[in-house]
Motif scaffolding. Structure first.
Motif, short mmCIF file in Angstrom:
data_model
loop_
_atom_site.label_atom_id
_atom_site.label_comp_id
_atom_site.label_asym_id
_atom_site.label_seq_id
_atom_site.Cartn_x
_atom_site.Cartn_y
_atom_site.Cartn_z
N ALA A 207 69.45 44.85 -35.36
CA ALA A 207 68.96 43.56 -34.87
C ALA A 207 69.43 43.33 -33.43
N GLY A 208 68.46 43.12 -32.53
CA GLY A 208 68.79 42.94 -31.11
C GLY A 208 68.39 41.58 -30.57
N ASN A 209 68.05 40.66 -31.49
CA ASN A 209 67.64 39.32 -31.03
C ASN A 209 68.55 38.22 -31.54
N MET A 210 69.63 38.61 -32.15
CA MET A 210 70.74 37.68 -32.41
C MET A 210 71.98 38.43 -31.88
N ASN A 211 71.93 38.66 -30.59
CA ASN A 211 72.85 39.55 -29.92
C ASN A 211 72.62 40.96 -30.47
N PHE A 212 73.61 41.56 -31.17
CA PHE A 212 73.44 42.97 -31.60
C PHE A 212 74.12 43.10 -32.95
N VAL A 213 73.33 43.32 -34.00
CA VAL A 213 73.91 43.38 -35.36
C VAL A 213 73.44 44.65 -36.07
N LEU A 214 74.40 45.42 -36.56
CA LEU A 214 74.07 46.68 -37.24
C LEU A 214 73.75 46.40 -38.71
N PRO A 215 72.92 47.24 -39.31
CA PRO A 215 72.67 47.11 -40.75
C PRO A 215 73.94 47.52 -41.51
N ALA A 216 74.27 46.80 -42.55
CA ALA A 216 75.44 47.18 -43.37
C ALA A 216 75.10 48.48 -44.10
N ALA A 217 76.12 49.19 -44.52
CA ALA A 217 75.90 50.45 -45.24
C ALA A 217 74.98 50.18 -46.44
N GLY A 218 73.93 50.97 -46.54
CA GLY A 218 73.02 50.89 -47.69
C GLY A 218 71.95 49.82 -47.59
N PHE A 219 72.05 48.96 -46.58
CA PHE A 219 71.09 47.83 -46.49
C PHE A 219 69.66 48.34 -46.31
N LEU A 220 69.46 49.21 -45.35
CA LEU A 220 68.10 49.70 -45.08
C LEU A 220 67.58 50.51 -46.27
N GLN A 221 68.46 51.29 -46.89
CA GLN A 221 68.06 52.07 -48.06
C GLN A 221 67.61 51.15 -49.19
N THR A 222 68.31 50.04 -49.36
CA THR A 222 67.92 49.08 -50.41
C THR A 222 66.54 48.50 -50.13
N LEU A 223 66.28 48.19 -48.87
CA LEU A 223 64.94 47.67 -48.52
C LEU A 223 63.88 48.72 -48.86
N ARG A 224 64.18 49.94 -48.53
CA ARG A 224 63.25 51.03 -48.81
C ARG A 224 62.95 51.14 -50.32
N GLU A 225 64.00 51.11 -51.11
CA GLU A 225 63.85 51.28 -52.58
C GLU A 225 63.09 50.11 -53.19
N LEU A 226 63.44 48.88 -52.76
CA LEU A 226 62.78 47.71 -53.35
C LEU A 226 61.31 47.64 -52.95
N CYS A 227 61.01 48.00 -51.72
CA CYS A 227 59.60 47.99 -51.29
C CYS A 227 58.81 49.03 -52.07
N THR A 228 59.40 50.20 -52.24
CA THR A 228 58.71 51.25 -53.01
C THR A 228 58.48 50.79 -54.44
N GLN A 229 59.52 50.22 -55.02
CA GLN A 229 59.47 49.78 -56.44
C GLN A 229 58.40 48.71 -56.65
N HIS A 230 58.23 47.80 -55.68
CA HIS A 230 57.34 46.65 -55.88
C HIS A 230 56.02 46.77 -55.12
N GLY A 231 55.80 47.92 -54.49
CA GLY A 231 54.52 48.10 -53.78
C GLY A 231 54.38 47.25 -52.54
N ALA A 232 55.53 46.89 -51.93
CA ALA A 232 55.48 46.13 -50.67
C ALA A 232 55.57 47.12 -49.51
N VAL A 233 55.03 46.73 -48.38
CA VAL A 233 55.04 47.60 -47.18
C VAL A 233 56.33 47.35 -46.41
N LEU A 234 57.10 48.38 -46.13
CA LEU A 234 58.33 48.25 -45.34
C LEU A 234 57.98 48.48 -43.87
N ILE A 235 58.16 47.43 -43.07
CA ILE A 235 57.87 47.51 -41.63
C ILE A 235 59.17 47.52 -40.85
N PHE A 236 59.43 48.58 -40.12
CA PHE A 236 60.56 48.62 -39.18
C PHE A 236 60.04 48.15 -37.82
#
Ligand code: KE4
Length: 427
Positions: A207-236
């Motif tokens: 995240a670069g629009n609230m200064n600079f914030v890194l994803p916590a460990a596993g956060f992006l992977q969780t988004l990936r898994e939940l989107c796959t599981q529920h048929g949602a589109v993951l947009i980076f």
């Protein structure tokens, strides 16, 4: 009266706030915005002829500094062949081939003229592909000024302390759910409550629009898994991070394959080029192939694409990102150390050529922690650095950028300026 003040006074009569993008008005830091008239390498020169070492780099695009000769040469060559055709050109194909080669998740890509257009189009495409309407985004993330995404946006809106925009119909905002960045439990709850309604999750993977914030460990992977599981589109949304933090963007650093990616900034080299792309089965729903309409008079403009291609060619030089990351770390950690030595709780964090400076003891993990930063002290530091000839982002809530043109001379000058600036604001 300085030339900057005179220009600002006149501009405010004809342009709202005197600027064509809110954050430029210095509303977050106070004082008179600098009107730049020239850029060269790591420096910009304002209307009074004052030089500044530039850590905004046009908010990211200038990966190799201002007026890089290779970029200018490419633009001059393109300009001499005509400015725009409203028809396909080989240059757009070259840009598509380059982006798809550098970012394997892009099976197809479409060029547009701004990051806002890219995210707005990606949202519409995800809704068209899934037949669903709900969008999930994260508090403090900014994805441009499309209605569906100006709901608790960061960046300009956050800077002005109005986390949602006027003019966005409540019916539209109601279709956008907002949870805290890095709050995995909240994301899981959202999917548990209405996972089958969610068309897309859109996230700044760093995240670069609230200064600079890194994803916590596993956060992006969780988004990936939940989107796959529920048929949602993951947009980076990699408009800012794409080719800025690494040659393949955040998705290369973390090994996550989004369904769609939005790009901008660096791929235009300072001219208006942005893009969205990803899975072929999703992109195939776009007009003229499918029912989701999206268009643009200047999309893929040959002059702008020429600048972007030159910028990306330079980025592919061996060792470029290692060098850029090293220099960014050296200057930002050096500033933080000098702040700590002067008794301020300052820390820094960076990835590739993008960084955050925080007036708090530790890097923030979400918007609430960003808001704990000592904004007043940042603002005093910002102006002290401006007086020392160093131009930081004019907001405590923006990331900063280093270019390949920032060499050891600029870094040492910046660190010496920081030492004097901290001494001044301490007094
Ligand atoms: P543009 O429409 O400004 O080209 O891109 C919007 C956008 C989309 N996604 C991300 C992650 C972005 O950072 C941006 C734009 N970033 C801001 C800087 N915080 C642009 C500066 C400005 O608004 O003037």
């Amino acid at each position: 009266m300085s030339r900057n003040e005179e220009l600002f006074e006149r501009s405010r009569k004809l342009i709202p706030g005197g600027v064509n993008s809110p954050v430029r008005a210095f509303g977050g830091v106070g004082g008179v915005p600098r009107f730049f008239q020239r850029g060269e390498g790591a420096r910009v020169f304002d209307a009074d002829g004052q030089a500044y070492i530039d850590y905004v780099c046009s908010w990211g695009p200038l990966l190799h500094g201002h007026a890089h000769p290779d970029v200018l040469k490419a633009v001059h060559a393109a300009v001499d062949r005509g400015l725009s055709f409203g028809a396909p050109t080989g240059l757009e194909l070259e840009m598509a081939e380059t982006l798809c080669a550098l970012m394997p998740s892009l099976e197809q890509v479409r060029l547009v003229s701004s990051g806002t257009e890219a995210t707005m189009s990606a949202i519409r495409l995800a809704r068209g592909f899934t037949g669903r309407s709900r969008i999930l985004k994260f508090d403090g993330c900014y994805h441009g000024h499309g209605d569906a995404l100006l709901v608790k946006a960061g960046s300009g809106a956050l800077t002005f302390g109005q986390p949602s925009s006027g003019g966005v119909p409540p019916e539209v905002a109601a279709l956008t759910s907002v949870v805290d960045y890095n709050d995995e439990a909240a994301v899981r709850r959202a999917f548990a409550d209405y996972g089958n309604e969610i068309a897309a999750v859109i996230v700044e993977p760093i995240a670069g629009n609230m200064n600079f914030v890194l994803p916590a460990a596993g956060f992006l992977q969780t988004l990936r898994e939940l989107c796959t599981q529920h048929g949602a589109v993951l947009i980076f949304d990699e408009v800012m991070t794409g080719f800025r933090v690494a040659l393949g963007g955040v998705q290369a650093l973390y090994g996550i394959r989004p369904d769609l990616t939005t790009l901008g900034k660096v791929i235009g080299g300072g001219l208006p080029v942005a893009a969205f792309g990803g899975r072929r089965d999703i992109m195939g729903r776009l007009a003229p192939m499918g029912p989701v309409y999206q268009a643009g008079t200047l999309s893929g403009n040959p002059v702008a694409v020429s600048a972007g291609l030159a910028n990306l060619r330079l980025a592919r030089q061996d060792g470029f990102y290692d060098m850029l990351g090293e220099r960014t770390r050296e200057v930002t950690e050096g500033i933080a150390l000098r702040g700590q030595a002067a008794g301020f709780p300052v820390c820094a964090l960076s990835v590739g050529g993008m960084f955050g400076l925080f007036f708090r003891p530790a890097p923030p993990r979400n918007l609430a922690e960003v808001m704990e930063c000592d904004r007043d002290t940042f603002n005093r530091f910002f102006h002290a650095m401006l007086d020392e000839g160093v131009y930081l982002a004019p907001s405590a809530y923006e990331a900063g950028f280093v270019s390949g043109a920032h060499g050891s001379v600029e870094i040492q000058q910046t660190l010496a300026a920081a030492e004097r600036a901290f001494a001044r604001i301490k007094a």
